[in-house]
Design an enzyme around this catalytic site. Sequence first.
Site: not given
Ligand code: LLP
Length: 426
Positions: A244, A281-283, A320, A350
């Site tokens: 997050g 972490p993802g983003r 996004r 379109c």
């Molecule tokens: N863990 C869980 C259980 C999650 O559901 C998520 C993201 C993460 C970790 C990773 O979160 P991050 O570190 O990336 O914030 N498509 C959206 C974002 C959706 C996130 C969903 N869950 C966007 O493009 O902003």
Amino acid sequence: MHHFDLKAGSLHAEGVSLESVAEAVGTPVYVYSSATLRRHYGLLRDAANAWPDALGEALIAYAVKANSNLSVLATLARLGCGADTVSEGEIRRALAAGIPPERIIVSGVGKTDAELAFAIDSGVRQINIESAVELDRLIAVAAARSATPAIAIRVNPRIGAGGHAKITTGGDTDKFGVPVAEALDLYARAAASPHVTPVGLACHIGSQITDLAPLEAAFRVLRDMTLSLRGQGLTVSRLDLGGGLGVPYVGGQSDPPSPAAYMAMAARVLDGLGVEAAFEPGRLLAANAGILLSRVIQINQRTDGRRFLVLDAAMNDLMRPALYDAWHEVVPVRPRPGDARPHDIVGPVCETGDTFARDRPLPPLEAGDLVAFMGAGAYGAVMASEYNSRPLVPEVLVDDSRWAVVRERPSYEQMLDREPKADWLQ
Ligand code: LLP
């Protein structure tokens, strides 16, 4: 911080010219930097290692959903990174990329029996359970296989946070996890079952969070719950703190807290608790490690004054902005001298939703020029579709002066061949 810079007047990914990638692969195309992925993982790892008591052994389990390309996963796997997965497909990707099962966490609000069975059979580190009914199903699936999988209970701490309502997950009406009291109950119930091994608690309150306060509040809920469960004589050895943490998308906007500040906060909250922490972490790892490279098809200068920059990338390639009104910086690959003018940046799809930005000041551009969408490495290619029958966007990975196509653009023939005609329509 990223590794996309101007060299001799032209944007490069590390040592590779984006003009040469566009020439060879065509556009639109995603381009990722290995150096940026490594740097971001290293920052988190170093920050965790800096607090050996509370976080030294922390697992960094990359949220595969952010960018699940096998070469991206393999780059992270080689650094010792784990994976947070939410489907059988993601578990399979993580394993195929070389992430060992003991570093794979399985999350998700609706795992099927088949997915639960697959997770158990793969020997993953832990399965995060999000509801009473899911716990019952897991117990049944585990009993049938004579297994005792490690589980964590996902708490909904009623603390929602994030960059947009659609990516907030910890609010009380959000579908994720169970409230504190129910989570405590479920934990005790799981502990009484011979078919699962409760090891800890999990939470994830949202994405693109730019303030540590809600994260800290959620971590404190987990801490209090840990003490309360231990007070009942139950063992709690792991806390999964979710992902997050936001990234800087907008130049000049207040920057999100650094990974070091985030980890220091976590270490403070967990101090003395003696748990193994996991982060998802993802983003943070992937966003600034990728760009979407696109070519200008034409510039529609209307007589009413509006100026539309029409690109060959569209909402199906980068969802996004359409989905979350997200802001991505757009930069020319070979900037021309001259004053910036406002442009509406659009794709060829379109519908008006296919608008990346309104009135965005951009330096002079001409048909055929290349532009890059910055910060597109997370939730970019993974969310792409073939809407308007546009072939799925390809991906390229750069490592220093090397680069490789790591997902090919399907040909039109391949796209059509996937759809066998119903036999009565032959
Ligand atoms: N863990 C869980 C259980 C999650 O559901 C998520 C993201 C993460 C970790 C990773 O979160 P991050 O570190 O990336 O914030 N498509 C959206 C974002 C959706 C996130 C969903 N869950 C966007 O493009 O902003």
